[in-house]
Scaffold this motif. Structure first.
Motif, PDB file in Angstrom:
ATOM      1  N   PRO A 270    -125.242  -6.878  36.812  1.00  0.00           N
ATOM      2  CA  PRO A 270    -125.508  -7.052  38.239  1.00  0.00           C
ATOM      3  C   PRO A 270    -124.661  -6.070  39.050  1.00  0.00           C
ATOM      4  O   PRO A 270    -123.483  -5.835  38.760  1.00  0.00           O
ATOM      5  CB  PRO A 270    -125.095  -8.498  38.510  1.00  0.00           C
ATOM      6  N   PHE A 271    -125.314  -5.462  40.072  1.00  0.00           N
ATOM      7  CA  PHE A 271    -124.584  -4.486  40.883  1.00  0.00           C
ATOM      8  C   PHE A 271    -123.427  -5.137  41.618  1.00  0.00           C
ATOM      9  O   PHE A 271    -122.403  -4.493  41.900  1.00  0.00           O
ATOM     10  CB  PHE A 271    -125.552  -3.832  41.889  1.00  0.00           C
ATOM     11  N   GLU A 272    -123.556  -6.453  41.902  1.00  0.00           N
ATOM     12  CA  GLU A 272    -122.500  -7.138  42.641  1.00  0.00           C
ATOM     13  C   GLU A 272    -121.197  -7.170  41.868  1.00  0.00           C
ATOM     14  O   GLU A 272    -120.124  -7.363  42.465  1.00  0.00           O
ATOM     15  CB  GLU A 272    -122.938  -8.556  42.983  1.00  0.00           C
ATOM     16  N   ASP A 273    -121.238  -6.997  40.535  1.00  0.00           N
ATOM     17  CA  ASP A 273    -120.001  -6.986  39.767  1.00  0.00           C
ATOM     18  C   ASP A 273    -119.123  -5.801  40.130  1.00  0.00           C
ATOM     19  O   ASP A 273    -117.904  -5.816  39.858  1.00  0.00           O
ATOM     20  CB  ASP A 273    -120.316  -6.944  38.264  1.00  0.00           C
ATOM     21  N   LEU A 274    -119.748  -4.744  40.715  1.00  0.00           N
ATOM     22  CA  LEU A 274    -118.974  -3.578  41.112  1.00  0.00           C
ATOM     23  C   LEU A 274    -118.503  -3.666  42.561  1.00  0.00           C
ATOM     24  O   LEU A 274    -117.764  -2.795  43.022  1.00  0.00           O
ATOM     25  CB  LEU A 274    -119.826  -2.303  40.945  1.00  0.00           C
ATOM     26  N   VAL A 275    -118.964  -4.703  43.266  1.00  0.00           N
ATOM     27  CA  VAL A 275    -118.597  -4.872  44.679  1.00  0.00           C
ATOM     28  C   VAL A 275    -117.492  -5.930  44.776  1.00  0.00           C
ATOM     29  O   VAL A 275    -117.624  -7.028  44.202  1.00  0.00           O
ATOM     30  CB  VAL A 275    -119.826  -5.308  45.508  1.00  0.00           C
ATOM     31  N   PRO A 276    -116.418  -5.654  45.488  1.00  0.00           N
ATOM     32  CA  PRO A 276    -115.367  -6.664  45.653  1.00  0.00           C
ATOM     33  C   PRO A 276    -115.907  -7.933  46.307  1.00  0.00           C
ATOM     34  O   PRO A 276    -116.919  -7.902  47.018  1.00  0.00           O
ATOM     35  CB  PRO A 276    -114.329  -5.953  46.543  1.00  0.00           C
ATOM     36  N   GLN A 277    -115.239  -9.041  46.063  1.00  0.00           N
ATOM     37  CA  GLN A 277    -115.711 -10.338  46.527  1.00  0.00           C
ATOM     38  C   GLN A 277    -115.858 -10.369  48.036  1.00  0.00           C
ATOM     39  O   GLN A 277    -116.786 -10.983  48.574  1.00  0.00           O
ATOM     40  CB  GLN A 277    -114.722 -11.431  46.064  1.00  0.00           C
ATOM     41  N   ALA A 278    -115.016  -9.679  48.741  1.00  0.00           N
ATOM     42  CA  ALA A 278    -115.025  -9.739  50.200  1.00  0.00           C
ATOM     43  C   ALA A 278    -116.223  -9.017  50.806  1.00  0.00           C
ATOM     44  O   ALA A 278    -116.591  -9.276  51.960  1.00  0.00           O
ATOM     45  CB  ALA A 278    -113.722  -9.122  50.752  1.00  0.00           C
ATOM     46  N   PHE A 279    -116.847  -8.107  50.039  1.00  0.00           N
ATOM     47  CA  PHE A 279    -117.974  -7.328  50.584  1.00  0.00           C
ATOM     48  C   PHE A 279    -119.332  -7.760  50.007  1.00  0.00           C
ATOM     49  O   PHE A 279    -120.357  -7.171  50.346  1.00  0.00           O
ATOM     50  CB  PHE A 279    -117.760  -5.838  50.273  1.00  0.00           C
ATOM     51  N   GLN A 280    -119.326  -8.747  49.150  1.00  0.00           N
ATOM     52  CA  GLN A 280    -120.592  -9.119  48.502  1.00  0.00           C
ATOM     53  C   GLN A 280    -121.586  -9.711  49.481  1.00  0.00           C
ATOM     54  O   GLN A 280    -122.788  -9.471  49.392  1.00  0.00           O
ATOM     55  CB  GLN A 280    -120.312 -10.087  47.348  1.00  0.00           C
ATOM     56  N   ASP A 281    -121.124 -10.513  50.467  1.00  0.00           N
ATOM     57  CA  ASP A 281    -122.061 -11.087  51.435  1.00  0.00           C
ATOM     58  C   ASP A 281    -122.734  -9.996  52.262  1.00  0.00           C
ATOM     59  O   ASP A 281    -123.949 -10.037  52.514  1.00  0.00           O
ATOM     60  CB  ASP A 281    -121.326 -12.070  52.356  1.00  0.00           C
ATOM     61  N   ASN A 282    -121.931  -9.026  52.696  1.00  0.00           N
ATOM     62  CA  ASN A 282    -122.522  -7.912  53.451  1.00  0.00           C
ATOM     63  C   ASN A 282    -123.544  -7.141  52.596  1.00  0.00           C
ATOM     64  O   ASN A 282    -124.586  -6.690  53.097  1.00  0.00           O
ATOM     65  CB  ASN A 282    -121.427  -6.964  53.942  1.00  0.00           C
ATOM     66  N   PHE A 283    -123.189  -6.983  51.312  1.00  0.00           N
ATOM     67  CA  PHE A 283    -124.106  -6.257  50.413  1.00  0.00           C
ATOM     68  C   PHE A 283    -125.434  -7.021  50.271  1.00  0.00           C
ATOM     69  O   PHE A 283    -126.511  -6.427  50.324  1.00  0.00           O
ATOM     70  CB  PHE A 283    -123.446  -6.051  49.048  1.00  0.00           C
ATOM     71  N   ARG A 284    -125.372  -8.363  50.150  1.00  0.00           N
ATOM     72  CA  ARG A 284    -126.593  -9.154  50.030  1.00  0.00           C
ATOM     73  C   ARG A 284    -127.424  -9.066  51.299  1.00  0.00           C
ATOM     74  O   ARG A 284    -128.654  -8.986  51.258  1.00  0.00           O
ATOM     75  CB  ARG A 284    -126.250 -10.611  49.728  1.00  0.00           C
ATOM     76  N   ARG A 285    -126.727  -9.122  52.472  1.00  0.00           N
ATOM     77  CA  ARG A 285    -127.484  -9.016  53.724  1.00  0.00           C
ATOM     78  C   ARG A 285    -128.148  -7.649  53.855  1.00  0.00           C
ATOM     79  O   ARG A 285    -129.252  -7.529  54.393  1.00  0.00           O
ATOM     80  CB  ARG A 285    -126.538  -9.276  54.907  1.00  0.00           C
ATOM     81  N   THR A 286    -127.504  -6.612  53.344  1.00  0.00           N
ATOM     82  CA  THR A 286    -128.104  -5.267  53.377  1.00  0.00           C
ATOM     83  C   THR A 286    -129.357  -5.218  52.510  1.00  0.00           C
ATOM     84  O   THR A 286    -130.386  -4.648  52.915  1.00  0.00           O
ATOM     85  CB  THR A 286    -127.088  -4.227  52.902  1.00  0.00           C
ATOM     86  N   LEU A 287    -129.278  -5.836  51.331  1.00  0.00           N
ATOM     87  CA  LEU A 287    -130.465  -5.886  50.472  1.00  0.00           C
ATOM     88  C   LEU A 287    -131.595  -6.648  51.153  1.00  0.00           C
ATOM     89  O   LEU A 287    -132.770  -6.238  51.101  1.00  0.00           O
ATOM     90  CB  LEU A 287    -130.128  -6.530  49.123  1.00  0.00           C
ATOM     91  N   ALA A 288    -131.262  -7.772  51.798  1.00  0.00           N
ATOM     92  CA  ALA A 288    -132.298  -8.570  52.460  1.00  0.00           C
ATOM     93  C   ALA A 288    -132.919  -7.809  53.623  1.00  0.00           C
ATOM     94  O   ALA A 288    -134.139  -7.866  53.859  1.00  0.00           O
ATOM     95  CB  ALA A 288    -131.700  -9.891  52.940  1.00  0.00           C
ATOM     96  N   ALA A 289    -132.088  -7.082  54.390  1.00  0.00           N
ATOM     97  CA  ALA A 289    -132.620  -6.313  55.516  1.00  0.00           C
ATOM     98  C   ALA A 289    -133.546  -5.199  55.033  1.00  0.00           C
ATOM     99  O   ALA A 289    -134.601  -4.943  55.634  1.00  0.00           O
ATOM    100  CB  ALA A 289    -131.462  -5.733  56.334  1.00  0.00           C
ATOM    101  N   SER A 290    -133.159  -4.553  53.952  1.00  0.00           N
ATOM    102  CA  SER A 290    -134.026  -3.492  53.407  1.00  0.00           C
ATOM    103  C   SER A 290    -135.340  -4.078  52.904  1.00  0.00           C
ATOM    104  O   SER A 290    -136.409  -3.475  53.073  1.00  0.00           O
ATOM    105  CB  SER A 290    -133.293  -2.757  52.289  1.00  0.00           C
TER     106      SER A 290
END
Length: 338
Positions: free
Chosen positions: A265-285
């Motif tokens: 999972p790509f989230e394993d490379l994202v720090p815990q503090a930025f994972q929510d922002n990363f998910r929202r970016t995926l949802a917006a795209s």
């Protein structure tokens, strides 16, 4: 179609091989004529044999019915003629003429003459010397022309009718077969033209395929060159966010091999503090079908350092299946703090 194909698939004539039925009919008529002559001669020979038998039967009839000379001595000529006429009136065939002359006196008057003149053929006359009642007579028979010629004519006519009928039937059948050959030749020509066209289409498709393959290779090479020149890392994620592909530049960015990251999972490379922002970016795209940007750090291989990057995310959609994944580019953010 070039000249060689035109020569190969030239349209056949309306009646191909017309010489075959002509030769067949000519040969049949020639054989019919020869057979007709042979059968006419055979019929003529049989008619002559019959004529000889009829002549001999008349001779035997005269001798068998001749009266005893001792019982009727020196009968007058008129009585003899009357007797002969009554003897042959009902026994003489219609196709024969009869003449009986006496050889004992010098006279040109016959004792009996039945149909001996006119249409009878004197060249075929048969003569037999007989001696009934102690008198020397000459019995002559003359055949009518129809006796011999009619049999030959009838035989020749029968052979010619049969031969012409058979030749006509054979000619018509041969013409019919030639006609079928004509349609088959047309069909073969059409199939040949279709085959030639199909071969050319296959050749054109192969050329187009080669051109497209070369263009695709050039496009892939161009894409790899652009990615290499831009310094960005290209990712491809499935609809669940797992890494399916990552470009080789990841080794310089996170000190990881592409094979080590496939399936994670790509989230394993994202720090815990930025994972929510990363998910929202995926949802917006996914909802806007647009390219979304987010700045965040990625975890280095040693787990102690974080590499700041600029992520650009684009959702991949299929008209049938819907969302199929994401494509991400990661560019090292040099100005950001580690």
């Amino acid at each position: 179609m070039d000249s060689s194909d035109s020569a190969r698939f030239r349209k056949p004539v309306l009646w191909p091989g017309l010489w075959i039925p002509l030769l067949l009919v000519t040969t049949g008529l020639l054989a019919t004529g020869i057979t007709a002559n042979i059968e006419a001669k055979r019929a003529m020979a049989l008619a002559e044999t019959r004529y000889y038998a009829q002549h001999q039967a008349l001779v035997n009839h005269l001798l068998a019915n001749a009266p005893d000379p001792t019982a009727t001595p020196n009968e007058p000529a008129t009585a003899t003629a009357a007797w002969l006429e009554s003897l042959f009136a009902n026994t003489l065939p219609d196709s024969l003429g009869l003449r009986i002359d006496t050889l004992e006196r010098h006279t040109k008057m016959p004792l009996l003459e039945i149909r001996a003149n006119g249409s009878m053929d004197p060249t075929r006359a048969l003569r037999t010397e007989v001696s009934p009642m102690n008198q020397n007579w000459m019995l002559t028979t003359l055949p009518s022309p129809t006796l011999l010629e009619q049999a030959a004519r009838a035989s020749r006519q029968t052979v010619w009718i049969s031969g012409i009928a058979l030749c006509t039937l054979a000619g018509l059948l041969t013409l019919l077969l030639n006609r079928r050959l004509y349609w088959q030749a047309l069909r073969i020509g059409e199939l040949g033209q279709r085959e030639t066209g199909a071969d050319r289409q296959v050749t054109n498709l192969q050329v187009e395929k080669s051109i497209l393959r070369q263009a695709l290779n050039d496009s892939e090479q161009r894409s790899r060159d652009l990615v290499a020149l831009s310094g960005a890392v290209i990712w491809e994620l499935d609809e669940n966010g797992r890494i399916g592909f990552v470009s080789p530049q990841i080794a310089g960015l996170l000190d990881r091999a592409p094979a080590d990251l496939t399936g994670l999972p790509f989230e394993d490379l994202v720090p815990q503090a930025f994972q929510d922002n990363f998910r929202r970016t995926l949802a917006a795209s996914r909802s806007d079908s647009s390219v979304e940007r987010i700045d965040l750090p990625l975890v280095h291989r040693d787990r102690e350092h974080q590499v700041p990057v600029i992520l650009r995310v684009r959702a991949l959609k299929d008209p049938i299946r819907g969302l199929t994944g994401f494509r991400i580019s990661a560019l090292h953010h040099v100005g950001a703090a580690h």
